[in-house]
Design a protein around this motif. Structure first.
Motif, PDB file in Angstrom:
ATOM      1  N   ASN A 142     -28.807 -28.958   7.499  1.00 48.14           N
ATOM      2  CA  ASN A 142     -27.755 -29.537   8.328  1.00 48.14           C
ATOM      3  C   ASN A 142     -28.245 -29.631   9.765  1.00 48.14           C
ATOM      4  O   ASN A 142     -29.148 -28.911  10.181  1.00 48.14           O
ATOM      5  CB  ASN A 142     -26.430 -28.789   8.211  1.00 48.14           C
ATOM      6  CG  ASN A 142     -26.466 -27.390   8.755  1.00 48.14           C
ATOM      7  OD1 ASN A 142     -27.290 -27.026   9.562  1.00 48.14           O
ATOM      8  ND2 ASN A 142     -25.542 -26.578   8.286  1.00 48.14           N
TER       9      ASN A 142
ATOM     10  N   SER B  40     -26.757 -30.959  13.878  1.00 45.65           N
ATOM     11  CA  SER B  40     -25.682 -31.470  14.719  1.00 45.65           C
ATOM     12  C   SER B  40     -26.242 -31.888  16.069  1.00 45.65           C
ATOM     13  O   SER B  40     -27.204 -31.301  16.571  1.00 45.65           O
ATOM     14  CB  SER B  40     -24.585 -30.419  14.908  1.00 45.65           C
ATOM     15  OG  SER B  40     -25.076 -29.324  15.649  1.00 45.65           O
TER      16      SER B  40
ATOM     17  N   GLU C 253     -22.646 -34.784  13.161  1.00 50.73           N
ATOM     18  CA  GLU C 253     -23.184 -33.686  12.377  1.00 50.73           C
ATOM     19  C   GLU C 253     -23.251 -34.123  10.924  1.00 50.73           C
ATOM     20  O   GLU C 253     -22.445 -34.932  10.465  1.00 50.73           O
ATOM     21  CB  GLU C 253     -22.365 -32.409  12.539  1.00 50.73           C
ATOM     22  CG  GLU C 253     -20.925 -32.506  12.167  1.00 50.73           C
ATOM     23  CD  GLU C 253     -20.147 -31.242  12.513  1.00 50.73           C
ATOM     24  OE1 GLU C 253     -20.581 -30.453  13.362  1.00 50.73           O
ATOM     25  OE2 GLU C 253     -19.083 -31.047  11.913  1.00 50.73           O
TER      26      GLU C 253
END
Length: 185
Positions: free
Chosen positions: A88, A90, A72
């Protein structure tokens, strides 16, 4: 009904991770990266004591072992004074330690993009976009991939000495999707 045999012990987790945090104030960028590998032993699960169709009673026992591996990262950038852009993502893979089957307790891939601005007056505006792959949450059926866009505008307000915030939030500006339960969309 559940049969309480008393055969439940504690779960245990062995977690390993390697991370890196970068802060580059000259260009207004921060980054956080993490790779991880976790082994879960003696996970508690519901075990059916009787074959189908007589599915009850069931008992809670330590029956599962699985691995969680992933990567991540998050990057934030001060695009202009008062304006921040964050991304972001992951990647997660959960496998059953007994036969290496892939489990869907978490999406294989999830990502979000957030744009925020803080005005000199104290007012704020933000836009958030999120998307993730299919997953099976505890006790639920397979959730399809989901994608949503949220908007928020807020301003501080005062009532004498009391401070508060007035906000307008628009959630899921897009097509409806199933959320945990097929009856709720």
């Amino acid at each position: 009904t559940a049969f309480a045999s008393g055969n439940v012990g504690p779960e245990s987790v062995l977690a390993r991770e390697l991370g890196y945090l970068a802060d580059l104030p000259g260009i207004g960028v921060k980054a956080d990266v993490r790779v991880f590998h976790e082994k879960v032993y003696d996970a508690i699960g519901a075990y059916r004591k009787l074959p189908a169709p007589a599915r009850r009673p069931y008992d809670y026992v330590n029956q599962d072992r699985f691995r969680i591996r992933g990567l991540e990262y998050q990057v934030s950038w001060r695009v202009w004074p008062g304006g921040d852009l964050m991304f972001n993502q992951s990647f997660t893979r959960i496998t059953d330690s007994f036969n290496n089957d892939t489990l869907r307790g978490a999406p294989d891939n999830a990502r979000s993009l957030v744009l925020m601005h803080q005005f000199a007056s104290g007012a704020q505006a933000s836009m958030s976009y999120n998307k993730h792959g299919p997953a099976v949450l505890q006790g639920a059926a397979l959730m399809a991939s989901q994608e949503r866009l949220d908007l928020r505008v807020a301003t501080p307000v005062s009532f004498g000495p009391a401070k508060a915030e007035l906000a307008l939030v628009v959630q899921n500006l897009g097509p409806a999707y199933l959320d945990y339960d097929p009856l709720f969309s």
